[in-house]
Design an enzyme around this catalytic site. Structure first.
Site, PDB file in Angstrom:
ATOM      1  N   ASP A  29      -0.092  10.685  -4.591  1.00 13.83           N
ATOM      2  CA  ASP A  29       1.260  11.685  -3.790  1.00 13.83           C
ATOM      3  C   ASP A  29       1.196  12.554  -4.758  1.00 13.83           C
ATOM      4  O   ASP A  29       0.504  13.248  -5.347  1.00 13.83           O
ATOM      5  CB  ASP A  29       2.349  10.381  -3.883  1.00 13.83           C
ATOM      6  CG  ASP A  29       3.325  10.803  -2.880  1.00 13.83           C
ATOM      7  OD1 ASP A  29       3.683  10.840  -1.877  1.00 13.83           O
ATOM      8  OD2 ASP A  29       4.513  11.442  -3.555  1.00 13.83           O
ATOM      9  N   GLN A  57       7.089   3.800   3.986  1.00 17.14           N
ATOM     10  CA  GLN A  57       5.870   3.587   3.845  1.00 17.14           C
ATOM     11  C   GLN A  57       5.446   2.318   4.809  1.00 17.14           C
ATOM     12  O   GLN A  57       4.509   2.209   5.470  1.00 17.14           O
ATOM     13  CB  GLN A  57       5.160   3.407   2.441  1.00 17.14           C
ATOM     14  CG  GLN A  57       4.002   3.544   2.200  1.00 17.14           C
ATOM     15  CD  GLN A  57       3.198   4.811   2.358  1.00 17.14           C
ATOM     16  OE1 GLN A  57       3.738   5.579   1.566  1.00 17.14           O
ATOM     17  NE2 GLN A  57       2.034   5.073   2.680  1.00 17.14           N
ATOM     18  N   THR A  77      -4.799  13.554   5.070  1.00 14.93           N
ATOM     19  CA  THR A  77      -3.363  13.536   5.620  1.00 14.93           C
ATOM     20  C   THR A  77      -2.946  15.096   6.288  1.00 14.93           C
ATOM     21  O   THR A  77      -2.496  15.216   7.153  1.00 14.93           O
ATOM     22  CB  THR A  77      -2.432  13.543   4.440  1.00 14.93           C
ATOM     23  OG1 THR A  77      -2.793  12.512   3.538  1.00 14.93           O
ATOM     24  CG2 THR A  77      -1.089  13.624   4.708  1.00 14.93           C
ATOM     25  N   ASN A 107      -2.119  19.130  -1.837  1.00 16.31           N
ATOM     26  CA  ASN A 107      -3.281  18.601  -1.135  1.00 16.31           C
ATOM     27  C   ASN A 107      -3.069  18.483   0.507  1.00 16.31           C
ATOM     28  O   ASN A 107      -3.679  18.844   1.063  1.00 16.31           O
ATOM     29  CB  ASN A 107      -3.263  16.986  -1.481  1.00 16.31           C
ATOM     30  CG  ASN A 107      -4.266  16.235  -0.613  1.00 16.31           C
ATOM     31  OD1 ASN A 107      -3.849  15.553   0.115  1.00 16.31           O
ATOM     32  ND2 ASN A 107      -5.346  16.163  -0.997  1.00 16.31           N
ATOM     33  N   LYS A 125       5.470   1.609  -3.204  1.00 15.82           N
ATOM     34  CA  LYS A 125       5.176   3.145  -3.642  1.00 15.82           C
ATOM     35  C   LYS A 125       5.674   2.883  -5.114  1.00 15.82           C
ATOM     36  O   LYS A 125       6.288   2.076  -5.501  1.00 15.82           O
ATOM     37  CB  LYS A 125       6.378   3.998  -3.137  1.00 15.82           C
ATOM     38  CG  LYS A 125       6.181   5.338  -3.185  1.00 15.82           C
ATOM     39  CD  LYS A 125       5.359   5.932  -2.152  1.00 15.82           C
ATOM     40  CE  LYS A 125       4.745   7.229  -2.079  1.00 15.82           C
ATOM     41  NZ  LYS A 125       3.998   7.917  -1.061  1.00 15.82           N
ATOM     42  N   LYS A 178       5.437   3.494   8.417  1.00 18.65           N
ATOM     43  CA  LYS A 178       4.359   4.402   8.589  1.00 18.65           C
ATOM     44  C   LYS A 178       2.965   3.579   8.622  1.00 18.65           C
ATOM     45  O   LYS A 178       2.230   3.591   9.722  1.00 18.65           O
ATOM     46  CB  LYS A 178       4.322   5.269   7.422  1.00 18.65           C
ATOM     47  CG  LYS A 178       3.083   6.230   7.527  1.00 18.65           C
ATOM     48  CD  LYS A 178       2.849   7.114   6.090  1.00 18.65           C
ATOM     49  CE  LYS A 178       3.903   7.573   5.450  1.00 18.65           C
ATOM     50  NZ  LYS A 178       3.614   8.561   4.467  1.00 18.65           N
ATOM     51  N   SER A 219      -7.077   5.798   3.400  1.00 22.85           N
ATOM     52  CA  SER A 219      -7.043   4.826   2.215  1.00 22.85           C
ATOM     53  C   SER A 219      -7.383   3.583   2.776  1.00 22.85           C
ATOM     54  O   SER A 219      -8.019   2.951   2.123  1.00 22.85           O
ATOM     55  CB  SER A 219      -5.505   4.763   1.855  1.00 22.85           C
ATOM     56  OG  SER A 219      -5.372   6.005   0.982  1.00 22.85           O
ATOM     57  N   LYS A 266       1.007  -1.048  -0.047  1.00 27.21           N
ATOM     58  CA  LYS A 266       0.064  -0.068   0.005  1.00 27.21           C
ATOM     59  C   LYS A 266       0.688   1.274   0.017  1.00 27.21           C
ATOM     60  O   LYS A 266       1.582   1.239   0.818  1.00 27.21           O
ATOM     61  CB  LYS A 266      -0.935   0.140   1.279  1.00 27.21           C
ATOM     62  CG  LYS A 266      -1.929   1.208   1.326  1.00 27.21           C
ATOM     63  CD  LYS A 266      -3.246   1.021   0.706  1.00 27.21           C
ATOM     64  CE  LYS A 266      -4.016   2.217   0.166  1.00 27.21           C
ATOM     65  NZ  LYS A 266      -3.431   2.952  -0.936  1.00 27.21           N
TER      66      LYS A 266
END
Ligand code: NDP
Ligand code: 2IT
Length: 464
Positions: free
Chosen positions: A179, A124, A222, A254, A139, A127, A397, A103
């Site tokens: 992203d 990631q 985010t 964003n 990613k 995280k 997500s 993911k």
């Protein structure tokens, strides 16, 4: 759990860990610099745990964790507005799926290369582990630049990109999202192409437009999550909250604009934002509606902001302080780097400390250089590292994946409440882990150790 493990590890062992990281590096491969930077930070944080518990060494966890499961690299051929053929490179780094399907986002930016995607994929993994949700790390992206392209060109590129990517993804395999350079428009085109190729309507991407099963609140997640995390961190560290406080933010995409939105909602005063061309400083508080118009609707630079706000100043990149960035030169209570990697240097960190800043929260991925992070950690500031502070996006997500699997939709309020709970949980877990390991208040070590432990334990449990 044994307390104060750090104290049991001597400087010699830490130096050995550092040497090990260096020995892996090919000095001729500049692309990998950011990947090694991310690894160095993580491995130095976890070295005490790793070196004091033989189970990790016996299972070769570090070597296995820093090696991606696979890197997929492919050619993307597409037609531009003049019907001329263009070629770009596409990637997907499927890094680690010990905790769930790969993911992580897709980045479309001319700077994208394998090294940047390995750094982002590696971050990631940890995280996603911190969210406590069943998601692994990955990613992807391309060196395609959406800037200045027509909607048709973006559609043409996204279709071509998905013609290759669809072979490797699936709702239980790998679920990409957005992203830098990839928002709802790009995800919409990517989803459309996936659906056409596979004839399946499934949650294979997140951050989808609402009518394709996108979760309410994902666009905000985010930025809002960074502020929820910061509020909790300030509370735990005995600092004043953000109400009425001047805040500086970098970026105007964003993450930045939704962080600004939440800051206004809680009564703070965000006075800056920036893009790749320059910085806006508006002492009365930035005009969020105008920013959204410039960056989301017109997709243009911030320069024209000052046409409508005579009290604001615009500082082009060429006038930035040497080795630093204008956005961090303004006094603030809390700073939020939300643009890109290595955008906050040691020069910037010193300026923030000198100007009385008490808190830095990373909205972007690895926005602080290693030197800046080390300087900040030695100071009295609260510091929220990216993999903890910006985990709200990927957490929502994962909530989108849940809704898609159930063929359900949750209300904005429900998702927002879950996001807040998750961010508070991450913050308390990180703070507690730091305390348990003898580094109270060090959220970098706390996040790295807590994330690493969760992934490492899963990898050990599944064997090879
Ligand atoms: P966007 O594409 O929406 O916005 C990126 C912003 O950063 C723009 O203002 C852009 O300026 C600026 N920027 C990009 N590259 C550079 C650069 N090299 N120098 C200076 N400014 C730059 O991206 P997001 O807001 O989604 O992402 C921002 C950061 O947050 C990234 O680090 C991303 O990895 C991270 N992140 C994003 C999440 C998400 O859910 N979207 C989740 C977690 C982290 P310009 O407009 O001029 O290009
Ligand atoms: O860096 C990140 O966490 C993201 N770009 C979001 C990833 C996701 O899958 O939502």
């Amino acid at each position: 759990m044994a307390n104060n493990k750090l104290a049991q590890v001597d400087a010699k062992e830490l130096a050995a860990a550092r040497e090990y990281i260096k020995s892996l590096k090919n000095p001729n491969c500049k692309e990998d610099d950011v990947f090694f930077q991310a690894m160095e930070e993580v491995l130095l944080s976890i070295a005490p745990l790793y070196l004091s518990d033989p189970v990790y060494k016996e299972n070769a966890i570090v070597r296995r964790l820093i090696t991606p499961d696979r890197i997929i690299k492919f050619k993307v051929e597409w037609l531009d507005r003049n019907n001329e053929m263009q070629v770009n490179t596409g990637y997907r780094v499927q890094f680690n799926n010990a905790l769930g399907p790969y993911k992580g986002g897709l980045r479309f930016h001319p700077s994208v290369n394998e090294g940047i995607l390995k750094f982002l994929g590696f971050e990631q993994i940890l995280k996603n582990a911190l969210t406590g949700l069943p998601i692994g790390g990955g990613k992807g992206g391309s060196d395609f630049d959406p800037k200045g392209k027509t909607d048709f060109e973006v559609m043409s590129f996204c279709s071509a990109f998905m013609k290759e990517l669809h072979k490797y993804i699936g709702p239980r395999i790998d679920v990409p999202a957005g992203d830098i350079g990839v928002g709802a428009r790009e995800i919409g085109y990517l989803f459309g192409e996936y659906k056409k190729i596979t004839s399946t309507y499934e949650g294979v991407l997140t951050g989808k437009p609402f009518f394709f099963g996108g979760s309410l609140m994902r666009p905000e997640a985010t930025g809002y999550g960074v502020i929820y995390f910061t509020e909790k961190m300030l509370e735990l560290e005995g600092r004043e909250d953000l109400k009425g406080k001047v805040c500086t933010i970098s970026g105007s995409g964003n993450v930045a604009l939704h962080a600004i939105e939440k800051l206004y909602q809680i009564g703070a005063v965000p006075v800056t934002c920036s893009d790749s061309k320059g910085t806006i400083y508006d002492p009365r508080g930035v005009d969020l509606a105008l920013l959204k118009e410039l960056k989301f609707e017109k997709r243009t630079s911030l320069e024209s902001y000052v046409d409508q706000h005579a009290e604001a100043v615009y500082i082009p990149v060429s006038e930035y302080p040497k080795g630093g960035h204008a956005v961090w030169s303004y006094p603030c209570y809390a700073a939020f780097p939300c643009a890109t990697q290595n955008e906050l240097t040691e020069v910037d960190a010193k300026a923030l400390v000198k100007n009385g800043c008490v808190s830095i929260s990373e909205g972007a991925n690895m926005p602080s250089t290693l030197e800046a992070t080390q300087y900040i950690l030695k100071s009295d500031l609260c510091f929220a590292p990216a993999k903890a502070a910006n985990a709200g996006g990927v957490a929502v997500s994962a909530l989108e994946m849940s809704q898609n699997a159930q063929m359900m939709r949750w209300s904005f309020e429900k998702v927002d409440a879950k996001l807040k709970d998750i961010m508070i949980h991450i913050c308390t877990n990180v703070a507690q882990t730091a305390e348990d390991y003898g580094v109270k208040g060090n959220y970098v070590d706390g996040a790295n150790i807590a994330g690493f432990k969760r992934v490492a334990d899963a990898m050990i449990a599944e064997g090879i």
